[in-house]
Design a protein around this motif. Sequence first.
Motif, short mmCIF file in Angstrom:
data_model
loop_
_atom_site.label_atom_id
_atom_site.label_comp_id
_atom_site.label_asym_id
_atom_site.label_seq_id
_atom_site.Cartn_x
_atom_site.Cartn_y
_atom_site.Cartn_z
N LYS A 20 39.89 43.48 40.61
CA LYS A 20 40.51 43.05 39.50
C LYS A 20 39.30 43.02 38.18
O LYS A 20 38.68 41.82 38.14
N ALA A 21 39.35 43.75 37.25
CA ALA A 21 38.21 43.67 36.40
C ALA A 21 38.42 42.67 35.35
O ALA A 21 37.50 42.13 34.73
N VAL A 22 39.71 42.76 34.76
CA VAL A 22 39.93 41.93 33.47
C VAL A 22 41.36 41.23 33.87
O VAL A 22 42.33 41.76 34.48
N SER A 41 27.04 40.79 32.78
CA SER A 41 27.13 42.24 33.08
C SER A 41 28.49 42.31 33.88
O SER A 41 28.32 41.52 35.07
N GLY A 42 29.33 43.17 33.99
CA GLY A 42 30.56 43.24 34.78
C GLY A 42 31.63 42.29 34.73
O GLY A 42 32.65 42.20 35.60
N SER A 43 31.52 41.68 33.60
CA SER A 43 32.67 40.70 33.46
C SER A 43 33.76 41.33 32.61
O SER A 43 34.91 40.62 32.57
N GLY A 44 33.95 42.45 32.32
CA GLY A 44 34.92 43.11 31.86
C GLY A 44 34.97 43.39 30.45
O GLY A 44 36.11 43.90 29.87
N LYS A 45 33.75 43.50 29.57
CA LYS A 45 33.83 43.59 28.07
C LYS A 45 34.25 44.99 27.97
O LYS A 45 34.94 45.26 27.19
N SER A 46 33.50 45.97 28.54
CA SER A 46 33.52 47.43 28.33
C SER A 46 35.03 47.94 28.76
O SER A 46 35.61 48.67 28.07
N VAL A 47 35.43 47.47 29.83
CA VAL A 47 36.96 47.79 30.36
C VAL A 47 37.95 47.42 29.30
O VAL A 47 39.05 47.99 29.15
N THR A 48 37.73 46.20 28.78
CA THR A 48 38.72 45.69 28.02
C THR A 48 38.73 46.64 26.55
O THR A 48 39.84 47.05 26.14
N1 ADP Z 1 35.62 53.36 37.31
C1 ADP Z 1 35.24 52.11 37.68
N2 ADP Z 1 35.77 51.90 39.13
C2 ADP Z 1 35.73 50.77 39.75
N3 ADP Z 1 35.37 49.87 39.10
C3 ADP Z 1 34.96 49.90 37.96
C4 ADP Z 1 35.08 51.03 37.08
N4 ADP Z 1 34.50 50.82 35.78
C5 ADP Z 1 34.42 49.25 35.89
N5 ADP Z 1 34.64 48.91 36.99
C6 ADP Z 1 34.48 47.44 37.27
O1 ADP Z 1 35.30 46.60 36.35
C7 ADP Z 1 34.41 45.53 36.15
C8 ADP Z 1 34.21 45.18 34.67
O2 ADP Z 1 33.20 46.13 34.21
P1 ADP Z 1 32.53 46.22 32.63
O3 ADP Z 1 33.67 46.22 31.84
O4 ADP Z 1 32.00 47.64 32.67
O5 ADP Z 1 31.68 45.07 32.36
P2 ADP Z 1 30.85 44.74 31.00
O6 ADP Z 1 31.23 45.85 30.32
O7 ADP Z 1 31.22 43.19 30.71
O8 ADP Z 1 29.44 44.58 31.75
C9 ADP Z 1 33.12 45.60 36.83
O9 ADP Z 1 33.31 44.85 38.07
C10 ADP Z 1 32.98 47.10 37.15
O10 ADP Z 1 32.47 47.35 38.36
#
Ligand code: ADP
Length: 94
Positions: A20-22, A41-48
């Motif tokens: 659950k990323a976001v 790092s890994g808190s979901g900024k890029s995925v958002t």
């Molecule tokens: N392609 C993917 N497959 C599985 N998990 C992913 C993938 N991309 C991102 N994640 C997970 O989503 C979470 C949020 O990642 P991300 O948005 O990159 O963090 P941030 O940009 O805040 O450092 C992390 O736990 C990451 O491991």
Amino acid sequence: MLLEVRDLHVEFRTRDGVAKAVNGVDYSVDEGETLAVLGESGSGKSVTAQAIMGILDTPPGKITGGEILFQGRDLLKLKEEERRKVRGAEMAMI
Ligand SMILES: Nc1ncnc2c1ncn2[C@@H]1O[C@H](COP(=O)(O)OP(=O)(O)O)[C@@H](O)[C@H]1O
Ligand SMILES: [Mg+2]
């Protein structure tokens, strides 16, 4: 509001299980306003940001809840073709 993210949820379904990323992100940005999002790092900024842009890797990623309103339009309800017209012309990501 130019951009409103409401209760956004994104998951990644992988062989190792569901990540659950976001989990319920809300934010809004007005025209001319700058918003800085801080988080570890890994808190979901890029995925958002990828979900807003419509460039999330699906699968394994999936938007499982929420709304993304851009100039009042819910981007998650647009057809990919309409979405493409917005991307690049009206919003961009570096
Ligand atoms: N392609 C993917 N497959 C599985 N998990 C992913 C993938 N991309 C991102 N994640 C997970 O989503 C979470 C949020 O990642 P991300 O948005 O990159 O963090 P941030 O940009 O805040 O450092 C992390 O736990 C990451 O491991
Ligand atoms: Mg990142």
